[in-house]
Design an enzyme around this catalytic site. Structure first.
Site, short mmCIF file in Angstrom:
data_model
loop_
_atom_site.label_atom_id
_atom_site.label_comp_id
_atom_site.label_asym_id
_atom_site.label_seq_id
_atom_site.Cartn_x
_atom_site.Cartn_y
_atom_site.Cartn_z
CG HIS A 33 4.84 -19.30 14.68
ND1 HIS A 33 4.40 -19.98 16.02
CD2 HIS A 33 3.30 -18.80 14.38
CE1 HIS A 33 2.96 -19.53 16.34
NE2 HIS A 33 2.54 -18.91 15.31
CG ASP A 82 3.44 -20.24 20.39
OD1 ASP A 82 4.07 -20.59 19.05
OD2 ASP A 82 3.43 -21.03 21.22
#
Lengths: 463, 390
Positions: B364, B368
């Protein structure tokens, strides 16, 4: 304001005071009676000094065997006592010198804890009181003979060991309640003085804390000297009479018997001197009559330490002085190692002498480990034969897997000196191998120790 | 006399274990000849001699471990061999001197020079404890019996087996896997996306390509998926980057790691520069490295340099699973089984279709959810229309 106040001037107390002084502390030492404690005033030293007279009398008795013409005309009791007193005085002077030399402030009086960082001292002669302020406190008050109402000492017919060293004359007969170290040492002394001696022991054997084989050998040797020993004897009461004392007991067979003697020595153990110190108020916990301490000798109260007899068994002078070092080094914030109770030698100056360290065979076997034992008799030791003193033996117990020396038990001449080799070996964690391989001088009794170690592996070449 | 050193056989290799000496002391060794088998964190490998000579001395014995760069043997000329023993003695004297100096500064000694009581040594030997690593608490820092027993009592950090169990040492490979996945799962914030892909067209495409291709190149779903991933990475290059110390390191080449299960562990052989390879080339290289991975004959270079990894357990009947990213990569694609499943078609009816689930694990910190989803959807779309993947 003192850095440290030590209560009690025995081997624990004076060692603590001197050590603390050497580490730069300002030290107070409080003693109610005389410096040296039980050890110097009524225990180790006077007993050993008197027993030396007994040993010499034995030598004179046997002088003919050495080709020396001498006749044994008895022991002069008062000269024996005055020689003992000289020894004690000399050591007292030595301690007084060390107190001065170490700049220790000596307070003559009975001490009690008087609140945080305060010790009250009451002089027993002039009744004056003063309060000492101090950062830390070490309690080293020692112990006293165990008190039982039925056998309360009067100093004449019923005695404790401290009465023995102050006798005016040898009793013609003595009954001894308890076959522990004090009992057998007193029996040895009294028998050498010509007294008739009876030991009454409640346990199945005398010297119950020693290895079984040692107990049995000692009993045999004491009986050879004419000492009567009754084991499993349950003593009910002692009747004081004009002529002496009558002790009623039940023997091992369950029969009621009695023994008449001039006096009775009560030697059934000792207890910590904790009364009157104000322990409870100060938050110092006790357990089984002794002050509770941790491995650093700290009590349950902060800044208060306890060492020696008052901190629990074994009640030995050298255990007290070892603990003194631990306590003082802890107070000084130094690295220190706790005293290992299993590595403290035990010496009894009866004749023959008994010395031991570590576990007995029964204790070692009870630890669920494989053990091996070695034995060697002084009968085949050159030095012992030269001295015509071949009684006794050495027994060594080791771990079968690691060769760890678990216990050494000795009976015979000079074994109280010999045990020290084992104390050092065990402290250094030497194994059977080191005892076996270190060269032992000839002719010495220490060769018997080496041979006993070799015997544990079936390697003795002298057996 | 020259040293034969423990080679660095992979990026992460710090030490190697000598499995087997293929030459004995006194044997003649030719340059390029295999002399020793080494177990690394990645694989077991045979190491070749860089010089010719006589194997004069073996320093690291079979079963022993040595750090990368340390001497594991000595190679000499014929006359030199006799000197070896002398050399060894001189070195030992030197070592003893060093140890004496170390002792003076009160540091732990070396094995054989450890300050320990005789009893502590006996107990350590009996309990199988290496006394060298124990901190001594006895007089002068000496190791006592109690110190040894305390170490044994503390036991291995993983705890003790329940009654009747055993404690087993892990292989170098298992240790490396443990280290990598722990690092990944503790450092990389993973998130996961799963899509279902209808694979009927891909299946037909695979059969066609197989017929068209040479018989020795077997094309599998993994090869087709690899191609789909490579083509998609070209439009989403961020997925092909590394996250290192708060920075994004963009990789120029697309190097796809193919996860291969082998005896006792896993290997990830890497197909380099996939952006330049056709399906057949991918298949050919892939088949070769996978086969060699299984027989333990990969070179260190073939196990390093991956930028994206594919883990396909389709042959094992798995619906879908989430894979752990191989650091410092940013993503890994986990591929499940292809099965006939009911699917609603465009007219609203139910039809049977070959369906495959695939799950993308993403770092992450790098990517995204939205771009990751678009990346995954694009792979799916390419697989559903596979013509462009040839």
């Amino acid at each position: 304001m003192f850095d440290l106040t030590v209560i009690g001037g025995g081997p624990g107390g004076y060692t603590a005071a001197f050590k603390a002084s050497r580490l730069g502390m300002k030290v107070a030492l409080v003693e109610a009676f005389k410096i040296g404690g039980v050890c110097l005033q009524a225990g180790c030293i006077p007993y050993k000094a008197l027993l030396e007279s007994a040993r010499v009398s034995g030598l004179v008795r046997n002088a003919g065997e050495f080709g020396v013409d001498a006749s044994m005309n008895g022991i002069d009791f008062s000269r024996m006592m005055s020689r003992k007193n000289k020894v004690v005085e000399r050591l007292e002077k030595g301690l007084a010198f060390l107190v001065e030399n170490n700049k220790v402030a000596y307070f003559d009086g009975l001490a009690s804890l008087a609140g945080l960082g305060k010790v009250r001292v009451k002089n027993l002669k002039n009744r004056e009181e003063q309060t000492i302020e101090t950062k830390d406190i070490i309690i080293a008050t020692g112990s006293k003979p165990k008190f039982i109402q039925a056998f309360a000492a009067d100093g004449k017919k019923i005695l404790y060991s401290d009465h023995i060293v102050a006798l005016a004359e040898a009793p013609a007969s003595i009954a001894i309640l308890g076959g522990g170290p004090i009992g057998v040492e007193t029996a040895t002394l009294m028998r050498a003085l010509g007294s008739s001696v009876v030991i009454l022991e409640a346990a199945p054997r005398i010297m119950i804390n020693e290895d079984e084989e040692i107990s049995f050998e000692l009993k045999k040797q004491l009986e050879k000297k004419g000492i009567t020993i009754e084991v499993e004897a349950k003593v009910a009461e002692a009747d004081k009479k004009d002529t002496g004392v009558t002790v009623d007991y039940t023997d091992s067979g369950g029969d009621r018997r009695s023994v008449d003697a001039d006096c009775l020595l009560v030697a059934i153990g000792r207890e910590g001197l904790t009364n009157g110190l104000g322990l409870e108020t100060a938050g110092v916990g006790t357990e089984h009559g002794y002050i509770k301490v941790n491995v650093s000798m700290r009590t349950t109260a902060s800044d208060i330490y306890a060492i020696g007899d008052v901190a629990g068994p074994p009640l030995l002078a050298h255990k007290a002085s070892a603990e003194a070092i631990v306590a003082v080094e802890t107070i000084a914030g130094r690295d220190t190692a706790p005293v290992d109770m299993l590595k403290i030698p035990h010496c009894t100056y009866c004749e023959p002498q008994v010395a031991s360290i570590g576990l007995t065979e029964a204790q070692a076997a009870g630890e669920q480990r494989k053990i091996k034992t070695g034995r060697f008799s002084f009968k085949i030791n050159g030095k012992a034969l030269c001295e015509s003193d071949e009684i006794g033996f050495i027994k060594i117990i080791a771990d079968k897997d690691t060769d760890e020396i678990l216990g050494v038990h000795m009976i015979g001449g000079e074994v109280t000196e010999l045990i020290q080799e084992c104390a050092e070996a065990m402290y250094a964690e030497s194994t059977l191998e080191e005892l076996k391989m270190a060269v032992h001088a000839h002719p010495t009794r220490s060769e018997a120790l080496k041979e006993a170690a070799l015997d544990a592996d079936g390697e003795s070449v002298m057996k | 006399m020259t040293d034969i050193i423990m080679p660095k056989l992979s990026d992460t290799m710090e030490e190697g274990k000598v499995l087997k000496w293929l030459k004995a002391v006194g044997d003649e060794v030719k340059k390029g000849e295999k002399i020793v088998e080494i177990e690394t964190d990645k694989a077991d490998m045979e190491v070749e001699a860089f010089d010719s000579g006589i194997l004069g001395k073996i320093v690291v014995k079979e079963g022993e471990t040595a750090p990368v760069g340390s001497a594991i043997a000595m190679l000499g000329e014929v006359e030199e061999v006799k000197e070896v023993e002398e050399v060894k003695e001189v070195e030992e004297v030197k070592e003893i001197k060093e140890v004496k100096e170390v002792k003076e500064v009160k540091e732990a000694g070396r094995p054989g020079q450890v300050k320990a009581s005789p009893l502590a040594k006996n107990v350590a030997a009996r309990l199988g404890v290496d006394i060298a690593g124990i901190a001594g608490t006895g007089p002068g820092g000496r190791i006592t019996k109690e110190d040894v027993e305390a170490v044994v009592k503390a036991g291995p950090a993983v705890g003790k087996p329940v009654k009747g169990g055993d404690i087993e040492e892990m292989s170098a490979m298992r240790k490396a896997i443990a280290k990598t996945v722990t690092k990944s799962k503790t450092e990389i914030p993973h998130f996961y996306l799963t899509v279902a892909v209808e694979m009927d067209k891909a299946a037909a495409f695979k059969e066609e390509e197989r017929k068209r291709g040479r018989e020795d190149v077997k094309i599998t779903y993994t090869h087709i998926i690899t191609r789909a991933v490579v083509e998609t990475i070209k439009t989403h290059p961020i997925v092909n980057s590394f996250y290192i110390d708060g920075r994004i390191v963009r990789n120029k080449n697309i190097n796809i790691g193919i996860l291969v299960a082998i005896e006792g562990g896993i290997l990830i052989p890497v197909i380099k520069e996939c952006e330049r390879l056709s399906l057949k080339q991918v298949a050919k290289i892939s088949n070769d490295v996978v086969q060699r991975a299984r027989s333990g004959r990969l070179s260190a270079g073939e196990l390093t340099g991956g930028t994206f990894t594919i883990s396909n357990v389709g042959m094992l009947d798995v619906e879908h699973f989430q894979a752990i990213i191989d650091p410092p990569q940013s993503a890994i694609l986990a591929v499940g089984s292809i099965k006939k499943r009911p699917v609603v078609d465009e007219s609203g009816g139910i039809k049977a279709a070959l369906v495959m689930n695939m799950t993308l694990s993403i770092d992450h910190r790098v990517l995204d959810g939205e771009p990751a989803a678009r990346f995954l959807n694009e792979i799916r779309d390419r697989l559903m229309e596979p013509e462009g993947l040839a």
